[in-house]
Design a protein around this motif. Sequence first.
Motif, short mmCIF file in Angstrom:
data_model
loop_
_atom_site.label_atom_id
_atom_site.label_comp_id
_atom_site.label_asym_id
_atom_site.label_seq_id
_atom_site.Cartn_x
_atom_site.Cartn_y
_atom_site.Cartn_z
N PHE A 275 -4.62 5.46 -2.04
CA PHE A 275 -3.55 5.02 -2.92
C PHE A 275 -4.08 4.37 -4.19
O PHE A 275 -3.44 4.45 -5.25
CB PHE A 275 -2.57 4.08 -2.19
CG PHE A 275 -3.08 2.71 -1.84
CD1 PHE A 275 -3.32 1.75 -2.81
CD2 PHE A 275 -3.27 2.36 -0.51
CE1 PHE A 275 -3.76 0.48 -2.47
CE2 PHE A 275 -3.71 1.10 -0.16
CZ PHE A 275 -3.97 0.15 -1.15
N HIS B 296 -2.87 5.16 -7.93
CA HIS B 296 -2.22 4.06 -8.65
C HIS B 296 -2.89 3.82 -10.00
O HIS B 296 -2.20 3.66 -11.03
CB HIS B 296 -2.28 2.79 -7.80
CG HIS B 296 -1.62 1.61 -8.43
ND1 HIS B 296 -0.26 1.40 -8.39
CD2 HIS B 296 -2.13 0.57 -9.16
CE1 HIS B 296 0.04 0.29 -9.04
NE2 HIS B 296 -1.09 -0.24 -9.52
N GLN C 168 1.73 -6.46 -4.32
CA GLN C 168 2.14 -5.06 -4.36
C GLN C 168 3.13 -4.75 -5.47
O GLN C 168 3.21 -3.61 -5.95
CB GLN C 168 2.73 -4.65 -3.01
CG GLN C 168 3.95 -5.45 -2.59
CD GLN C 168 4.48 -5.05 -1.23
OE1 GLN C 168 4.95 -3.92 -1.06
NE2 GLN C 168 4.39 -5.94 -0.26
N LEU D 280 2.31 6.74 3.34
CA LEU D 280 2.59 6.52 1.92
C LEU D 280 3.52 7.59 1.38
O LEU D 280 4.48 7.31 0.64
CB LEU D 280 1.27 6.50 1.15
CG LEU D 280 1.33 6.15 -0.34
CD1 LEU D 280 1.85 4.72 -0.53
CD2 LEU D 280 -0.05 6.29 -0.97
N SER D 281 3.26 8.85 1.75
CA SER D 281 4.10 9.96 1.28
C SER D 281 5.52 9.85 1.82
O SER D 281 6.49 10.17 1.12
CB SER D 281 3.48 11.30 1.70
OG SER D 281 2.21 11.47 1.12
N TYR E 296 7.37 7.39 -0.21
CA TYR E 296 7.64 7.95 -1.53
C TYR E 296 8.83 8.89 -1.47
O TYR E 296 9.77 8.79 -2.28
CB TYR E 296 6.40 8.70 -2.04
CG TYR E 296 6.66 9.44 -3.33
CD1 TYR E 296 6.56 8.80 -4.55
CD2 TYR E 296 7.04 10.79 -3.33
CE1 TYR E 296 6.82 9.46 -5.74
CE2 TYR E 296 7.30 11.46 -4.50
CZ TYR E 296 7.19 10.79 -5.71
OH TYR E 296 7.47 11.46 -6.88
N GLY F 274 5.40 2.22 -0.82
CA GLY F 274 4.59 2.56 0.35
C GLY F 274 3.25 1.85 0.38
O GLY F 274 2.61 1.78 1.44
N ILE F 275 2.80 1.30 -0.76
CA ILE F 275 1.49 0.65 -0.80
C ILE F 275 1.45 -0.58 0.10
O ILE F 275 0.50 -0.80 0.84
CB ILE F 275 1.13 0.29 -2.26
CG1 ILE F 275 0.80 1.56 -3.05
CG2 ILE F 275 -0.05 -0.68 -2.30
CD1 ILE F 275 0.45 1.30 -4.50
N THR G 261 1.39 0.50 3.78
CA THR G 261 0.09 1.07 4.13
C THR G 261 -0.97 -0.02 4.28
O THR G 261 -1.77 -0.01 5.23
CB THR G 261 -0.35 2.07 3.03
OG1 THR G 261 0.65 3.08 2.89
CG2 THR G 261 -1.67 2.71 3.40
#
Length: 532
Positions: free
Chosen positions: A297, A301, A362, A427-428, A431, A482-483, A486
């Motif tokens: 990520f 990012h 975050q 994470l996906s 998203y 999602g960061i 995760t």
Amino acid sequence: MQSATPAPALDRAAAPLYKHRYISLVLLMLPVLLVSVDNTVLSFALPSISRDLGPSSTTLLWIVDVYPLILAGLLVAMGTVGDRVGRRRLLMIGATGFALVSAAAAFSPTAELLIAARALMAFFGAMLMPSTLSLLRNIFTDARERTMAIAIWAGAFAAGSSLGPIVGGILLEHFAWGSVFLLAVPVLIPLLALGFVFIPESRDPNPGRIDLVSVVLSLAALTPFVFGIKQLAHDGVTVVGVAAVIVGLVVGVLFVRRQRRIPNPLLDLTLFANAPFAGSIVANFLSVFSLVGFLFFASQHLQLVLGLSPLDSGLLLLPATLVGIGAGMLAAVLVRRFSPRSVVLGGLSCTAAGFAMVVLFQHDLVAMVVAVAFVVLSFGVSFAETISNDVILASVPEEKAGAAAGISETAYELGVVLGTAVLGAVLSAFYRANVVVPAGLDPAAERAAGETLGGAMSASTSLPGGSGDALVASAKAAFESGIGVTSTIAVVLIATAWAVVHRTLRSTRPTGRPVPAAPVAPATAPTEPVTD
């Protein structure tokens, strides 16, 4: 090739300290550095490969995935093969093959031939990593020197991983995509020229016959399992993905049963009865699993959310590499005063702190926060893994060093593959659940924008100003949602590793020599030379 007398096999009674051991260390760092650079440099060449060779999206994925799939399936087998045929011999075969196939890959005229070349690179690459680590175990007979040598070895691996983006950026600014493969040739030439002179041969003095059925079973277990995990992470629950995982698990059970039954197993399962060995393997796996999730990520990012170039992103993360190298050296010194368990637990605590920084910031994850968090995380991972790798090698008889190194490297590769797949899937998922795709896009662009941040950034250029800006803002917010999750999962995994180490390394003395949980044969037999 040098004409000097080849380096002898080590006889511990006659030469407890091999005089060329530090030259050997420098040479053994070269394949480590190369393999770690190769893990990250290819991603920067994919746009050029796609433009020149015109592969389909599936073919492009196979160019990337075929290497770790085959590598993960062969590491255990190659570690054990090295114990039996000679670790230096296997290393030199692997280095020769890797250099030749890399040169061929650089000039591949089609994507299919490039996939074949990458598969062969994985075959020869599997000979390199277990051989380097197991040779260090036998070359450095003094416990303190061995710990420092492993710290330098781990530092070379960390340096290569971070240098990959920088080296890739520089090469691709001036040369064609094939240059990232040609890099292997000059790196390996010193090893091929001097390896037989300065690296002593070592192997199991009483090797058994290599069980080819076990080799096939190990490859047939790990390869479909890793492939299935990647498929499930990318496409969700599919028949192909589930079937591949089931096949891998079933063949894995057959592999284990065979190892328990045959007199000369490819994988000595009794190694796992040693608590420090088993605990260190688990800790390394979970640490790497979490680390690659961060890199997955963080790279997106920095480039897609903050707008940095690939080269600038790599340079921003470079200080963490230098800190990681220093952390390994520091761990090697501190383990003389503190128990290995205390040192490893301290490193894991720092790793958790790095992820905790991401969780706390975050919603304001500026470049400096990413860089500092990665510095803290890299310090912790290097600090812990330097000593855990030393524990892994020191807790087994020296004739089993190749098998132990192969297991350790397999855990690492599985951590890389599964960390990217599982944490990337989390994470996906966040998203996809949070991005808002406006109307007005063609079906392909709409699907891409709904799946990945990169797809949304690309699709936004075909929308009117207001709609395009809205898609970009929504995609960035969805990605950042999602960061935090995760990173929280990573903290939990590191806490699990902390608990495992706290329990399993209780029998380890401050000298760096673990007390086996179960009796093992003493490693007193001198290593036999290999007749060249």
